[in-house]
Design an enzyme around this catalytic site. Structure first.
Site, mmCIF file in Angstrom:
data_model
loop_
_atom_site.group_PDB
_atom_site.id
_atom_site.type_symbol
_atom_site.label_atom_id
_atom_site.label_comp_id
_atom_site.label_asym_id
_atom_site.label_seq_id
_atom_site.Cartn_x
_atom_site.Cartn_y
_atom_site.Cartn_z
ATOM 1 N N ARG A 117 0.860 -1.193 0.000
ATOM 2 C CA ARG A 117 0.000 0.000 0.000
ATOM 3 C C ARG A 117 0.893 1.240 0.000
ATOM 4 N NH1 ARG A 117 -2.412 3.071 4.642
ATOM 5 N NH2 ARG A 117 -3.986 4.373 3.673
ATOM 6 N N GLU A 158 -7.548 8.650 5.974
ATOM 7 C CA GLU A 158 -7.859 9.292 7.249
ATOM 8 C C GLU A 158 -8.387 10.721 7.133
ATOM 9 O OE1 GLU A 158 -4.459 8.878 9.853
ATOM 10 O OE2 GLU A 158 -4.658 6.714 9.930
ATOM 11 N N ASN A 194 -7.428 1.997 9.725
ATOM 12 C CA ASN A 194 -6.118 2.161 10.356
ATOM 13 C C ASN A 194 -6.339 2.134 11.853
ATOM 14 O OD1 ASN A 194 -5.188 2.524 7.779
ATOM 15 N ND2 ASN A 194 -4.742 4.709 7.998
ATOM 16 N N TYR A 233 -4.569 1.863 15.730
ATOM 17 C CA TYR A 233 -3.374 1.920 16.577
ATOM 18 C C TYR A 233 -3.676 1.699 18.053
ATOM 19 C CZ TYR A 233 -0.871 3.349 12.465
ATOM 20 O OH TYR A 233 -0.311 3.341 11.222
ATOM 21 N N HIS A 271 -2.877 10.918 0.557
ATOM 22 C CA HIS A 271 -2.348 10.687 1.906
ATOM 23 C C HIS A 271 -1.752 12.028 2.358
ATOM 24 C CE1 HIS A 271 -0.960 7.299 4.769
ATOM 25 N NE2 HIS A 271 -0.633 8.430 5.357
ATOM 26 N N GLU A 313 -3.586 -0.130 8.087
ATOM 27 C CA GLU A 313 -2.413 0.287 8.866
ATOM 28 C C GLU A 313 -2.559 -0.258 10.264
ATOM 29 O OE1 GLU A 313 -1.475 4.488 9.149
ATOM 30 O OE2 GLU A 313 -1.785 4.766 6.998
HETATM 31 C C1 FCB Z 1 -1.485 7.294 10.517
HETATM 32 C C2 FCB Z 1 -0.996 7.787 9.178
HETATM 33 C C3 FCB Z 1 0.353 7.261 8.777
HETATM 34 C C4 FCB Z 1 1.303 7.174 9.947
HETATM 35 C C5 FCB Z 1 0.661 6.467 11.114
HETATM 36 C C6 FCB Z 1 1.546 6.312 12.309
HETATM 37 O O1 FCB Z 1 -2.351 8.237 11.060
HETATM 38 O O2 FCB Z 1 -1.915 7.432 8.172
HETATM 39 O O3 FCB Z 1 0.839 8.073 7.748
HETATM 40 O O4 FCB Z 1 1.784 8.406 10.258
HETATM 41 O O5 FCB Z 1 -0.501 7.136 11.493
#
Ligand code: FCB
Length: 454
Positions: free
Chosen positions: A81, A170, A296, A298, A125, A350
């Site tokens: 990607r 995002e 995405n 985290y 992006h 992500e």
């Molecule tokens: C996301 C972004 C990516 C990277 C990660 C850690 O928000 O899409 O570019 O910075 O976080």
């Protein structure tokens, strides 16, 4: 550390990949006709980037394309990607296209295909051409049409070869961090502008899908959202209300229009005069059906009415970004989306962690990152067992790179980058992921053979 791939059960067509974005790795910021982006400009604002760095060189990927393609292939992934830098292919965002910029992405896409890797292309992006920002950027409705033109141009050239096209990465980040808190480019601090921006991003996504389909584009089309499950810090009514609003602003503000053609009423009420101007027909356009949606993920969000909740109190591991490691949040989130919405097939586009890596004798023992990735893959498997249709998982990121306002201080790569020499070194997490994919693919083959009686 090795993990038996058989402890997870993924369908044979499930895609394993790694992800990057143009501004974070390419460098060559003003070369071969590339125009400036809002991130080139933002990096020059004193104090905007933690280490005062910029994307001028980054991972020098623009000049190391072949070597990086070999690196990706060496991991055994099925997908890569990446994003296209809009100002590299169309320097002012409209007007002339830049043949050298287009040629770079042609070589990237063809190089992936030659190596048996599916290209997943993201159009936006975050690195908007500065020339379009000068005309009002995402706040100005006209940009919707510029984006559709850009999408059509790219799809006409590469839509026959890329597996998927993502319109935006995002939108919440671009709207909120770029235009409400102003900690990201273009650094605007105005809630009404941020909300108008979010609307234009969503609208341009829907209209681009319609245009690409009308053009006969064969790639699968979708969007990528950053979502987190939001939990109240306590069960007090005030904390629960605060969490509900945060869920509205982060998740429902994007997923409701995309999948239900409506904005959440509680958020509209909260916004009052800051709510965006919406023209008739906009919501129907935004809800143009998608072929997939990327997530995405985290960490989770924990919200208290007085803003006092401190992640450290959870006792969980915290990454170098200060983000709590909370893999079960990914399962919760996917199950909730599945319950509340008519979901298209989903990808984790992500997922990964920044940790303080040390390169010693040509090795990086990043056990924490490996544990992180493994736990999140297990969380995806749990969601699939709960009925969510998942088609792939991609690690953020292939390489250590320019982490936006954190500059080069945070390392997310499964491949270590020594910026002075531009030398790449596979971290232990990359070796683990390669092994995992290998084992998993072998298990899939064996499964297939036993079910077909071969
Ligand atoms: C996301 C972004 C990516 C990277 C990660 C850690 O928000 O899409 O570019 O910075 O976080």
């Amino acid at each position: 550390m090795t993990v038996s791939a058989s402890s997870f059960s993924f369908p044979p067509e499930f895609v394993w990949g790694v992800a990057t974005s143009a501004f974070q790795i390419e460098g060559a910021a003003a070369q071969d006709g590339k125009g400036p982006s809002i991130w080139d400009t933002f990096c020059r604002v004193p104090g905007a980037i933690a280490d005062n760095s910029n994307g001028d060189i980054a991972c020098d990927h623009y000049h190391r394309l072949e070597q990086d393609l070999d690196l990706i292939a060496g991991l055994g992934v099925g997908a890569y990607r990446f994003s296209v830098s809009w100002p590299r292919v169309r320097p002012t965002g409209h007007g002339d296209w830049n043949p050298k910029g287009l040629d770079f992405y042609e070589r990237l896409v063809d190089g992936l295909i030659q190596r048996g890797i599916k290209p997943y292309m993201t159009l936006n992006h975050w690195d908007l051409p500065q020339a379009l920002q000068d005309r009002g950027g995402w706040n100005h409705r006209d940009i919707v049409h510029r984006f559709v033109e850009y999408a059509r141009g790219m799809a006409r050239r590469m839509g026959d070869r890329v597996a998927a096209i993502t319109t935006h990465n995002e939108p919440w980040v671009m709207a909120m961090l770029g235009h409400e808190t102003g900690i990201f480019a273009p650094g605007i601090k105005d809630r009404a502008v941020a909300m108008q921006v979010s609307h234009h991003l969503l609208l341009s996504h829907g209209l681009a899908l319609q245009a690409l389909r009308a053009d006969g584009c064969r790639s699968r089309l979708g969007i990528v959202l950053n979502l987190s499950p939001v939990y109240p810090a306590t069960q007090s009514p005030a904390d629960r209300d605060a969490a509900r609003l945060q869920d509205g602003r982060l998740l429902r503000w994007y997923v409701d229009p995309l999948l239900k053609a409506t904005y959440p009423l509680d958020v509209l009420e909260f916004l009052g005069a800051d709510a965006p101007r919406i023209e008739s027909g906009d919501l129907a356009s935004i809800a143009t059906p998608m072929d997939f949606m990327g997530l995405n993920y985290y960490s989770r969000d924990v919200v208290s009415a007085d803003g006092s909740w401190d992640k450290l109190r959870s006792g969980r591991e915290i990454t170098d970004m200060g983000w709590e490691v909370y893999p079960e949040g990914l399962t919760d989130l996917l199950l909730r989306l599945h319950r509340d919405y008519p979901l298209p097939p989903m990808y984790v586009t992500e997922n990964g962690g920044a940790f303080e890596d040390r390169l010693v004798d040509g090795q990086v023992h990043d056990e924490a990152r490996t544990r992180y990735i493994e736990a999140h893959i297990a969380a995806v498997a749990a969601a699939m067992r709960g009925g969510v249709r998942m088609e792939g998982y991609m690690v953020w990121s292939l390489l250590d790179n320019f982490e936006w306002a954190s500059g080069y201080e945070k390392r997310f790569g499964i491949v270590y980058v020594d910026y002075a020499s531009q030398r790449r070194t596979l971290k232990d997490s990359a070796l683990w992921f390669r092994n995992f994919i290998r084992g998993h693919t072998a298990a899939q083959r064996a499964d297939k053979a036993s079910t077909t009686g071969a």
